[in-house]
Motif scaffolding. Structure first.
Motif, PDB file in Angstrom:
ATOM      1  N   PRO A  88      70.549  24.600 117.432  1.00 42.78           N
ATOM      2  CA  PRO A  88      69.115  24.727 117.190  1.00 42.78           C
ATOM      3  C   PRO A  88      68.333  24.607 118.494  1.00 42.78           C
ATOM      4  O   PRO A  88      68.798  24.004 119.463  1.00 42.78           O
ATOM      5  N   ARG A  89      67.168  25.189 118.496  1.00 43.59           N
ATOM      6  CA  ARG A  89      66.206  24.959 119.568  1.00 43.59           C
ATOM      7  C   ARG A  89      64.938  24.423 118.926  1.00 43.59           C
ATOM      8  O   ARG A  89      64.744  24.524 117.711  1.00 43.59           O
ATOM      9  N   SER A  90      64.092  23.857 119.751  1.00 41.30           N
ATOM     10  CA  SER A  90      62.796  23.461 119.233  1.00 41.30           C
ATOM     11  C   SER A  90      61.712  24.212 119.986  1.00 41.30           C
ATOM     12  O   SER A  90      61.956  24.794 121.051  1.00 41.30           O
ATOM     13  N   GLU A  95      52.333  20.952 125.421  1.00 44.72           N
ATOM     14  CA  GLU A  95      52.709  19.539 125.435  1.00 44.72           C
ATOM     15  C   GLU A  95      51.845  18.722 124.484  1.00 44.72           C
ATOM     16  O   GLU A  95      52.316  17.780 123.837  1.00 44.72           O
ATOM     17  N   ALA A  96      50.569  19.089 124.395  1.00 49.13           N
ATOM     18  CA  ALA A  96      49.639  18.337 123.546  1.00 49.13           C
ATOM     19  C   ALA A  96      50.004  18.414 122.072  1.00 49.13           C
ATOM     20  O   ALA A  96      49.509  17.632 121.261  1.00 49.13           O
ATOM     21  N   ASP A  97      50.892  19.344 121.709  1.00 45.03           N
ATOM     22  CA  ASP A  97      51.276  19.491 120.310  1.00 45.03           C
ATOM     23  C   ASP A  97      52.374  18.524 119.883  1.00 45.03           C
ATOM     24  O   ASP A  97      52.866  18.619 118.759  1.00 45.03           O
ATOM     25  N   GLY A  98      52.765  17.621 120.764  1.00 41.42           N
ATOM     26  CA  GLY A  98      53.791  16.657 120.394  1.00 41.42           C
ATOM     27  C   GLY A  98      55.174  17.115 120.787  1.00 41.42           C
ATOM     28  O   GLY A  98      55.341  18.099 121.509  1.00 41.42           O
ATOM     29  N   ALA A 451      69.210  19.634 122.854  1.00 47.37           N
ATOM     30  CA  ALA A 451      68.834  21.015 122.557  1.00 47.37           C
ATOM     31  C   ALA A 451      67.771  21.507 123.537  1.00 47.37           C
ATOM     32  O   ALA A 451      67.049  20.729 124.163  1.00 47.37           O
ATOM     33  N   LEU A 452      67.699  22.806 123.628  1.00 49.17           N
ATOM     34  CA  LEU A 452      66.694  23.429 124.482  1.00 49.17           C
ATOM     35  C   LEU A 452      65.368  23.492 123.728  1.00 49.17           C
ATOM     36  O   LEU A 452      65.328  23.812 122.544  1.00 49.17           O
ATOM     37  N   ARG A 453      64.312  23.138 124.441  1.00 50.36           N
ATOM     38  CA  ARG A 453      62.981  23.198 123.845  1.00 50.36           C
ATOM     39  C   ARG A 453      62.151  24.232 124.595  1.00 50.36           C
ATOM     40  O   ARG A 453      62.133  24.265 125.827  1.00 50.36           O
ATOM     41  N   VAL A 454      61.468  25.070 123.830  1.00 48.98           N
ATOM     42  CA  VAL A 454      60.567  26.075 124.396  1.00 48.98           C
ATOM     43  C   VAL A 454      59.132  25.591 124.214  1.00 48.98           C
ATOM     44  O   VAL A 454      58.725  25.248 123.103  1.00 48.98           O
ATOM     45  N   THR A 455      58.396  25.559 125.303  1.00 49.16           N
ATOM     46  CA  THR A 455      56.957  25.274 125.245  1.00 49.16           C
ATOM     47  C   THR A 455      56.246  26.536 125.739  1.00 49.16           C
ATOM     48  O   THR A 455      56.443  26.939 126.888  1.00 49.16           O
TER      49      THR A 455
END
Lengths: 570, 280
Positions: A88-90, A95-98, A451-455
């Motif tokens: 999974p990724r997130s 950043e302000a979205d938590g 996991a990899l997180r995309v912002t």
């Protein structure tokens, strides 16, 4: 001995020491491995995914792949797509979205020998000369980080030629070519195959309105080419592995050629856990990967090449040490996707978009010109289709919530498949330092890695261009005789599989991660050779440029004084 | 919940009710489960050559029992099914057909197997599969989703008509019960819808698309390789489009059929709502 008889290995399974380790067997990794192996270096390729090209290393000829015209296998059950249940990724807009707003698929790419290109329909246009100079040409734009590339089109031109010929690209010439495309020093090795009927309907309309559609340069054979047959237009192209090897994907071209040198060993189902840096973080001394049984294995070489895709190459550095290669603070930042605008037309007549190479024509009239308000920087238009029957039916049932008799009538009348034509604009996506990949603080993958997180959030640069061009796209549909024009949502979050940036190249180590040769500024023996290097995204499909750039990186490793010495096709 | 002994029950039911129930036991479903899911697929996609004729339920049953087979029945092989012939040098079909590679399934890697066990049996019941359960909660496997969905359909059915299982309800009551369960069990509903359509329109080697009825219903070409839709003719140096199923030109004999009024309304709303247009 070739072919390898060891399960999980392609290439020479007797190799035990290596000059280079390449992480990833896709467009970038295959290309750089090929360049190094041809120069006599012993190369170990580590591939996360499984292999669907049995005996790809067999010198006696091609064996059939296990791909097929099978929508259940490739689409419904995602044979090679990144599986969000185990990887999974997130995602979050900012950043302000938590910590995260979504978990699942976020711009994932296929995992398998040959990389993401295996499932692509292999549209292979070149970038334009100005695409390498947008920092200078656009000047400062608030909240954007446009930058010049440290290599220019003139330098890369022969590298483009090399890839186009080494793998086999079909494309138009002369008056049939894209009138806005830059000059080529050598014609395409193959002419275009047949255009799809669904594409010619839109192309004819575009021409009537004064635009300039052309046969899309595509890395698919239209003639028997270097041991592979001409494409049969089976129709299962975008999203599918090719059943006949007509698709000139890296696996059956440069990767196979690399394996046949005898200097390459490829281990698949090998998930790199981390690079092992020295204590001063000035070089890498090894790589730990999890093998097919779940055991951790350490391998070493003199040099290391990151080619796991823009998102994953940056993630591997962050998994190793957040400071590794990161004195600029830019590792993972300036993540870009092509900003895709999809406008679909629903016709009265059936146009069988399921037969052919998914996209056979395009136009670059909407690519625009830097700083021209009447031609903002959009991107190339793919004249596209919809082809998958199960996918179509699921759209009616789940996206539109129809079942019963209405679902049956929709499937039979087929507005969103057999009567659909589409235009997809692959537009320039402004680089922004706040758009990035990093490690999710809690989510894990099946290998135990964070996991990899995309912002990611769009910039007004690309949304303004969309607003400008969408009405023009609708007008083409109207001229083509469409009954309905729909603007299809494909962002928030972006569904693009064109992933770029994250380890941008440049001459200044304070504003870039990699140098002009693709080597990380901070590290003596690590290079990147994939879309991570791109300082800007251009408005053209990225894979040809990924390969040309990976070839440039490999050439600089083996022949830094004159990288062009590796070129044999021009 | 088996239909064993159902003969006596059937005897007291009103005439016509339950006439269309299949008495098949699957690899995963018992007779009652099979009959329930079979009927539900027919509500999702009704009619001749619809989900029931296509045996969508058998597709679902095969999927849920995928690990009964070795290799597991997840990914069919390739490259060819043998349904189309090899082309000759000019693009015409020959009498030579490839063997059916779809008939045998591909072995799974360790993580592919783990993923599919998680998907079918749930993350909590799969050793090594619970690595995100602390953060996300457990993912329910499809096998449990179906068993739970079948039970729920019967509960809703008995609230419509006392002591009556879903499969014995009148068709309009079955539709009502399925609608109810679709709203209160959205994960089951989504799985059921997706699998029904895969079972109608996927390759028959996965258990559905009986006699290719799903593909014949919509005139779908199916897996077209190795014949394809165009062939490069080396003797002339030109591509030859397939005569009956071409890529580059209109299909022969295809006539224009307008959308019906409901679909025109739906497309109008969709077009305008998306920021697009209706052009007529």
């Amino acid at each position: 001995m070739l072919p390898s008889s060891t399960p999980g290995i392609l290439g020479d399974d007797s190799l035990a020491t290596f000059d280079a380790i390449v992480i990833g067997s896709g467009a970038g990794g295959s290309t750089v491995a090929h360049t190094l192996a041809k120069a006599g270096q012993r190369v170990l390729i580590l591939e996360l995914g499984n292999n669907h090209f049995p005996r790809l290393d067999d010198p006696s000829g091609f064996a059939p792949p296990t791909f097929a015209n099978d929508e259940v296998k490739m689409s419904a059950r995602s044979l090679i797509a990144q599986d969000a249940l185990i990887e999974p990724r997130s995602f979050r807009p900012a950043e302000a979205d938590g910590e995260r707003t979504l978990v699942g698929d976020a711009n994932g790419l296929p995992r398998n020998v040959g990389g993401a290109a295996v499932h692509a329909d292999m549209k292979y246009p070149r970038f334009r000369p100005t695409d390498f100079q947008l920092g200078t040409l656009l000047g400062a734009i608030p909240d954007a980080a446009f930058a010049d590339w440290p290599v220019d089109y003139a330098t890369l031109e022969r590298f483009y030629v090399e890839i186009e010929h080494a793998i086999g690209v079909q494309g138009p010439e002369g008056s049939n070519a894209d009138p806005f495309a830059p000059a080529k020093s050598r014609p395409y090795p193959m002419p275009p195959g047949l255009p799809m009927y669904a594409n010619t309907i839109l192309a004819d309309a575009a021409r009537r309105l004064g635009y300039h559609p052309f046969a899309y340069p595509t890395a698919v054979t239209s003639r028997p080419y270097r041991g592979r047959p001409a494409c049969i237009d089976c129709g299962f192209c975008s999203g599918y592995g090719c059943p006949t090897h007509a698709k000139s994907s890296p696996a059956v071209t440069l990767l196979r050629d690399a394996l046949l040198t005898g200097n390459v060993q490829l281990r698949f189902n090998a998930a790199v856990m981390r690079l092992v840096p020295n204590t001063t973080l000035t070089q890498v001394d090894g790589v730990d990967y999890m093998d097919a049984t779940g055991a951790i294995v350490r391998v070493k070489a003199d040099r290391y090449v990151l080619a796991a895709s823009a998102a994953e190459s940056a993630r591997l550095l962050l998994l190793s040490d957040p400071a590794l290669g990161n004195s600029s603070g830019l590792v993972g930042r300036n993540l870009m996707f092509h900003f895709q605008s999809v406008v679909i037309g629903v016709l009265r007549d059936r146009v069988h978009g399921h037969r052919g190479r998914s996209v056979t024509m395009g136009m670059s009239d909407f690519r625009g010109t830097p700083n021209d308000p009447l031609h903002p920087l959009g991107g190339i238009i793919e004249l596209a289709t919809s082809s998958d029957l199960i996918g179509e039916a699921k759209n009616y049932a789940l996206a539109l919530g129809k079942s019963g008799d209405m679902l049956r009538r929709l499937v039979l009348q087929s507005p969103f498949r057999d009567k659909l034509v589409a235009m997809i604009m692959q537009a320039e996506d402004a680089p922004q330092a706040t758009n990035r990949v990093d490690l999710d603080p809690a989510l894990k993958d099946v290998y135990g890695r964070p996991a990899l997180r995309v912002t990611y959030k769009n910039h007004a640069f690309e949304t303004t261009a969309r607003e400008y061009y969408v009405p023009k796209m609708l007008a083409i549909h109207e001229n083509a005789g469409a009954q309905f024009g729909l603007v299809a949502p494909v962002d928030s979050p972006s569904q693009s599989r064109h992933v770029m940036g994250t380890l941008r190249m440049g001459d200044d180590p304070t504003t870039s991660v990699c140098d002009r040769a693709g080597k990380l500024h901070d590290l003596g023996n690590v290079w990147a050779a994939d879309g991570s290097l791109f300082p800007t995204s251009s408005g053209f499909n990225p894979t040809l440029t990924i390969q040309a750039l990976a070839l440039w990186v490999g050439a600089n490793i083996v022949s830094p004084a004159d990288p062009t010495t590796v070129l044999v096709e021009s | 919940m088996k239909l064993v002994g159902g003969g006596a029950l059937l005897a007291v039911l009103p005439a016509g009710c339950g006439d269309n129930i299949s008495l098949t036991r699957g690899l995963f479903f018992d007779e009652a489960g099979w009959a329930t899911i079979d009927l539900a697929t027919g509500i999702i996609f009704p009619g001749e050559r619809g989900a029931r004729d296509c045996m969508a339920v058998r597709y679902i049953d095969t999927l849920l029992a995928a690990f009964d087979a070795t290799p597991p029945a997840i990914f069919a092989g390739g490259p060819f099914s043998g349904r189309t012939a090899f082309p000759d040098a000019h693009g015409a079909p020959t009498m030579q057909f490839p063997t059916n590679d779809f008939a045998s399934f591909l072995p799974l890697s360790r993580v592919q197997e783990l993923a599919w066990r998680m998907r079918l049996y749930g993350t909590a019941a799969t050793p090594g599969g619970a690595f995100n359960d602390g953060l996300l909660g457990p993912t329910v496997g499809w096998r449990d989703l179906y068993l739970d969905g079948i039970q729920r359909l019967d509960v809703v059915a008995s609230s419509i008509q006392e002591h009556r299982a879903f499969r014995y309800l009148a068709p309009e009551d079955q539709s009502f019960a399925l609608d109810t369960v679709a709203s209160d069990k959205p994960e089951f509903w989504q799985a059921l819808v997706e699998h029904t359509l895969e079972g109608m329109f996927g390759a028959p080697e996965y258990g559905g698309n009986e006699l290719l009825l799903g593909w014949r219903l919509v005139g779908w070409d199916g897996d077209s390789a190795p014949l394809g839709h165009a062939v490069y003719d080396e003797s002339t140096g030109a591509y030859v489009d397939n005569a009956t199923k071409p890529t580059a030109q209109p299909s022969p004999g295809v006539v224009t059929e307008d959308f019906d009024a409901d679909i025109i309304n739906m497309l109008t709303v969709a077009a305008i709502g998306s920021g697009g247009k209706r052009f007529f």
